[in-house]
Design a protein around this motif. Structure first.
Motif, PDB file in Angstrom:
ATOM      1  N   ALA A  31       0.837  -1.199   0.000  1.00 51.35           N
ATOM      2  CA  ALA A  31       0.000   0.000   0.000  1.00 51.35           C
ATOM      3  C   ALA A  31       0.873   1.251   0.000  1.00 51.35           C
ATOM      4  CB  ALA A  31      -0.928  -0.005   1.208  1.00 51.35           C
ATOM      5  N   GLN A  32       1.957   1.221   0.750  1.00 52.10           N
ATOM      6  CA  GLN A  32       2.868   2.356   0.778  1.00 52.10           C
ATOM      7  C   GLN A  32       3.581   2.526  -0.561  1.00 52.10           C
ATOM      8  OE1 GLN A  32       5.107   1.121   4.235  1.00 52.10           O
ATOM      9  NE2 GLN A  32       3.963   2.501   5.587  1.00 52.10           N
ATOM     10  N   LEU A  33       3.997   1.428  -1.172  1.00 54.55           N
ATOM     11  CA  LEU A  33       4.672   1.483  -2.468  1.00 54.55           C
ATOM     12  C   LEU A  33       3.793   2.164  -3.511  1.00 54.55           C
ATOM     13  CD1 LEU A  33       6.992   0.627  -4.416  1.00 54.55           C
ATOM     14  CD2 LEU A  33       5.779  -1.552  -4.702  1.00 54.55           C
ATOM     15  N   TYR A  34       2.506   1.856  -3.486  1.00 56.67           N
ATOM     16  CA  TYR A  34       1.582   2.394  -4.481  1.00 56.67           C
ATOM     17  C   TYR A  34       0.807   3.615  -3.976  1.00 56.67           C
ATOM     18  CZ  TYR A  34       2.818  -1.701  -7.094  1.00 56.67           C
ATOM     19  OH  TYR A  34       3.526  -2.651  -7.770  1.00 56.67           O
ATOM     20  N   ASN A  35       1.140   4.051  -2.763  1.00 54.83           N
ATOM     21  CA  ASN A  35       0.457   5.200  -2.165  1.00 54.83           C
ATOM     22  C   ASN A  35      -1.063   5.036  -2.228  1.00 54.83           C
ATOM     23  OD1 ASN A  35       0.466   7.657  -0.813  1.00 54.83           O
ATOM     24  ND2 ASN A  35       0.309   8.844  -2.706  1.00 54.83           N
ATOM     25  N   ASP A  36      -1.501   3.831  -1.873  1.00 52.26           N
ATOM     26  CA  ASP A  36      -2.928   3.499  -1.936  1.00 52.26           C
ATOM     27  C   ASP A  36      -3.311   2.620  -0.748  1.00 52.26           C
ATOM     28  OD1 ASP A  36      -5.524   2.791  -2.522  1.00 52.26           O
ATOM     29  OD2 ASP A  36      -5.068   1.924  -4.485  1.00 52.26           O
ATOM     30  N   PRO A  37      -3.926   3.206   0.274  1.00 51.32           N
ATOM     31  CA  PRO A  37      -4.318   2.414   1.436  1.00 51.32           C
ATOM     32  C   PRO A  37      -5.567   1.561   1.203  1.00 51.32           C
ATOM     33  CG  PRO A  37      -5.049   4.658   1.708  1.00 51.32           C
ATOM     34  CD  PRO A  37      -4.259   4.618   0.425  1.00 51.32           C
ATOM     35  N   ASN A  38      -6.120   1.608   0.007  1.00 52.59           N
ATOM     36  CA  ASN A  38      -7.369   0.895  -0.275  1.00 52.59           C
ATOM     37  C   ASN A  38      -7.179  -0.340  -1.148  1.00 52.59           C
ATOM     38  OD1 ASN A  38      -9.088   2.752   1.153  1.00 52.59           O
ATOM     39  ND2 ASN A  38      -8.599   4.206  -0.462  1.00 52.59           N
ATOM     40  N   ILE A  39      -5.994  -0.936  -1.129  1.00 50.85           N
ATOM     41  CA  ILE A  39      -5.810  -2.161  -1.901  1.00 50.85           C
ATOM     42  C   ILE A  39      -6.647  -3.271  -1.259  1.00 50.85           C
ATOM     43  CG2 ILE A  39      -3.548  -1.472  -2.816  1.00 50.85           C
ATOM     44  CD1 ILE A  39      -2.245  -3.328  -0.759  1.00 50.85           C
ATOM     45  N   PRO A  40      -7.154  -4.206  -2.041  1.00 47.46           N
ATOM     46  CA  PRO A  40      -8.089  -5.217  -1.523  1.00 47.46           C
ATOM     47  C   PRO A  40      -7.653  -5.966  -0.260  1.00 47.46           C
ATOM     48  CG  PRO A  40      -8.113  -5.262  -3.899  1.00 47.46           C
ATOM     49  CD  PRO A  40      -7.014  -4.296  -3.501  1.00 47.46           C
ATOM     50  N   PRO A  41      -6.380  -6.377  -0.113  1.00 47.93           N
ATOM     51  CA  PRO A  41      -6.028  -7.084   1.126  1.00 47.93           C
ATOM     52  C   PRO A  41      -6.193  -6.224   2.390  1.00 47.93           C
ATOM     53  CG  PRO A  41      -4.353  -7.444  -0.533  1.00 47.93           C
ATOM     54  CD  PRO A  41      -5.263  -6.376  -1.067  1.00 47.93           C
ATOM     55  N   LEU A  42      -6.221  -4.908   2.219  1.00 48.46           N
ATOM     56  CA  LEU A  42      -6.367  -4.025   3.380  1.00 48.46           C
ATOM     57  C   LEU A  42      -7.811  -3.615   3.631  1.00 48.46           C
ATOM     58  CD1 LEU A  42      -3.262  -1.670   3.034  1.00 48.46           C
ATOM     59  CD2 LEU A  42      -3.491  -3.795   4.317  1.00 48.46           C
ATOM     60  N   THR A  43      -8.668  -3.817   2.661  1.00 47.07           N
ATOM     61  CA  THR A  43     -10.063  -3.397   2.821  1.00 47.07           C
ATOM     62  C   THR A  43     -11.023  -4.561   3.004  1.00 47.07           C
ATOM     63  OG1 THR A  43     -10.410  -3.325   0.427  1.00 47.07           O
ATOM     64  CG2 THR A  43      -9.684  -1.277   1.493  1.00 47.07           C
ATOM     65  N   GLN A  44     -10.567  -5.785   2.756  1.00 47.99           N
ATOM     66  CA  GLN A  44     -11.437  -6.952   2.915  1.00 47.99           C
ATOM     67  C   GLN A  44     -11.865  -7.089   4.373  1.00 47.99           C
ATOM     68  OE1 GLN A  44      -9.630 -10.868   2.264  1.00 47.99           O
ATOM     69  NE2 GLN A  44     -11.482 -11.482   1.175  1.00 47.99           N
ATOM     70  N   THR A  45     -13.140  -7.341   4.579  1.00 55.12           N
ATOM     71  CA  THR A  45     -13.659  -7.530   5.940  1.00 55.12           C
ATOM     72  C   THR A  45     -13.518  -8.992   6.355  1.00 55.12           C
ATOM     73  OG1 THR A  45     -15.904  -8.067   5.241  1.00 55.12           O
ATOM     74  CG2 THR A  45     -15.371  -5.701   5.540  1.00 55.12           C
ATOM     75  N   LEU A  46     -13.670  -9.255   7.638  1.00 58.68           N
ATOM     76  CA  LEU A  46     -13.621 -10.627   8.132  1.00 58.68           C
ATOM     77  C   LEU A  46     -14.753 -11.448   7.516  1.00 58.68           C
ATOM     78  CD1 LEU A  46     -12.331 -12.753   9.956  1.00 58.68           C
ATOM     79  CD2 LEU A  46     -13.760 -11.890  11.837  1.00 58.68           C
ATOM     80  N   HIS A  47     -15.930 -10.861   7.402  1.00 56.97           N
ATOM     81  CA  HIS A  47     -17.059 -11.555   6.782  1.00 56.97           C
ATOM     82  C   HIS A  47     -16.735 -11.916   5.320  1.00 56.97           C
ATOM     83  CE1 HIS A  47     -21.205 -12.649   5.865  1.00 56.97           C
ATOM     84  NE2 HIS A  47     -21.121 -11.857   4.806  1.00 56.97           N
ATOM     85  N   GLU A  48     -16.176 -10.992   4.569  1.00 56.64           N
ATOM     86  CA  GLU A  48     -15.810 -11.259   3.168  1.00 56.64           C
ATOM     87  C   GLU A  48     -14.731 -12.336   3.076  1.00 56.64           C
ATOM     88  OE1 GLU A  48     -16.651  -6.808   1.309  1.00 56.64           O
ATOM     89  OE2 GLU A  48     -14.676  -7.272   2.150  1.00 56.64           O
ATOM     90  N   LEU A  49     -13.766 -12.281   3.983  1.00 64.05           N
ATOM     91  CA  LEU A  49     -12.708 -13.291   4.001  1.00 64.05           C
ATOM     92  C   LEU A  49     -13.292 -14.670   4.267  1.00 64.05           C
ATOM     93  CD1 LEU A  49      -9.738 -14.214   4.001  1.00 64.05           C
ATOM     94  CD2 LEU A  49      -9.666 -13.596   6.430  1.00 64.05           C
ATOM     95  N   ARG A  50     -14.194 -14.761   5.240  1.00 65.37           N
ATOM     96  CA  ARG A  50     -14.815 -16.060   5.555  1.00 65.37           C
ATOM     97  C   ARG A  50     -15.618 -16.582   4.368  1.00 65.37           C
ATOM     98  NH1 ARG A  50     -15.545 -14.922  11.819  1.00 65.37           N
ATOM     99  NH2 ARG A  50     -14.104 -16.554  12.488  1.00 65.37           N
ATOM    100  N   GLU A  51     -16.333 -15.714   3.692  1.00 64.06           N
ATOM    101  CA  GLU A  51     -17.074 -16.127   2.489  1.00 64.06           C
ATOM    102  C   GLU A  51     -16.118 -16.656   1.434  1.00 64.06           C
ATOM    103  OE1 GLU A  51     -19.360 -12.700   1.271  1.00 64.06           O
ATOM    104  OE2 GLU A  51     -21.135 -13.396   2.356  1.00 64.06           O
ATOM    105  N   ASP A  52     -15.000 -15.969   1.242  1.00 65.50           N
ATOM    106  CA  ASP A  52     -13.996 -16.383   0.268  1.00 65.50           C
ATOM    107  C   ASP A  52     -13.431 -17.754   0.629  1.00 65.50           C
ATOM    108  OD1 ASP A  52     -12.286 -15.468  -2.083  1.00 65.50           O
ATOM    109  OD2 ASP A  52     -10.715 -15.866  -0.601  1.00 65.50           O
ATOM    110  N   MET A  53     -13.087 -17.938   1.887  1.00 70.10           N
ATOM    111  CA  MET A  53     -12.505 -19.203   2.330  1.00 70.10           C
ATOM    112  C   MET A  53     -13.488 -20.369   2.233  1.00 70.10           C
ATOM    113  SD  MET A  53     -10.337 -17.927   5.647  1.00 70.10           S
ATOM    114  CE  MET A  53      -9.694 -19.555   6.038  1.00 70.10           C
ATOM    115  N   ALA A  54     -14.778 -20.084   2.285  1.00 66.19           N
ATOM    116  CA  ALA A  54     -15.803 -21.135   2.231  1.00 66.19           C
ATOM    117  C   ALA A  54     -16.066 -21.624   0.811  1.00 66.19           C
ATOM    118  CB  ALA A  54     -17.103 -20.631   2.856  1.00 66.19           C
ATOM    119  N   ARG A  55     -15.571 -20.900  -0.169  1.00 69.31           N
ATOM    120  CA  ARG A  55     -15.809 -21.294  -1.568  1.00 69.31           C
ATOM    121  C   ARG A  55     -15.099 -22.607  -1.892  1.00 69.31           C
ATOM    122  NH1 ARG A  55     -14.185 -16.120  -5.051  1.00 69.31           N
ATOM    123  NH2 ARG A  55     -13.910 -17.800  -6.545  1.00 69.31           N
TER     124      ARG A  55
END
Length: 168
Positions: A31-55
């Motif tokens: 995120a610092q390299l790209y000056n973007d704090p909104n990259i997906p690994p930093l904005t994904q919620t726990l609920h979204e992560l759990r949904e992803d892992m359940a696939r």
């Protein structure tokens, strides 16, 4: 510094919170390299992560030092193709070969029909690009996504695996 050996195992839902924390810590430098704090690994919620892992088409592999999750990689399966993403190593464990261990560790978790593995990273992520090319991934193309441009790399399975087995 821990003397516990690194073990590789699937990450299950019981460790989703720890996985989310690991990814966030590991991706701050991107995120610092790209000056973007909104990259997906930093904005994904726990609920979204759990949904992803359940696939059914997602496999999450982790590197553990004792009971601590110190690395992970996400594998998406689609037909004969596997796409690696979110390769993360705890900041205090980076530079010790854990990323390499994660890349190698993916193979046993792939179904036999997989013939190629794809990975992508930011085009300016020189360390990531170097890691992937060192392990047989070849740059294929770049694609813009908002302000970011990703480089996509591919490794065709087969001849590389046979060569590795004969030299081991």
């Amino acid at each position: 510094m821990s003397d516990a050996p690194t073990t590789i195992a699937l990450v299950d839902d019981d460790h989703a919170g720890e996985l989310l924390t690991l990814r966030r810590a590991a991706f701050v430098t991107e995120a610092q390299l790209y000056n973007d704090p909104n990259i997906p690994p930093l904005t994904q919620t726990l609920h979204e992560l759990r949904e992803d892992m359940a696939r059914d088409d997602i496999v999450t592999v982790g590197a553990w030092e004792g009971s601590r999750l110190i690395g992970s990689i996400r594998v998406e399966l689609e037909g004969q193709k596997a796409t690696l993403g979110r390769l993360a190593v705890a900041p205090d464990k980076q530079g010790r070969g854990i990323g390499t261990q994660m890349l190698v560790a993916v193979a046993p978790y792939l179904p036999p029909e997989i013939t190629e593995i794809w990975v992508f990273t930011g085009k300016d992520s020189k360390q990531n690009l170097s890691l992937y090319t060192k392990h047989g991934y070849e740059e294929q193309y770049e694609r813009a996504a908002g302000d970011l441009t990703y480089t996509y790399l591919r490794r065709v399975l087969g001849s590389v695996e046979v060569k590795d087995e004969t030299t081991a």
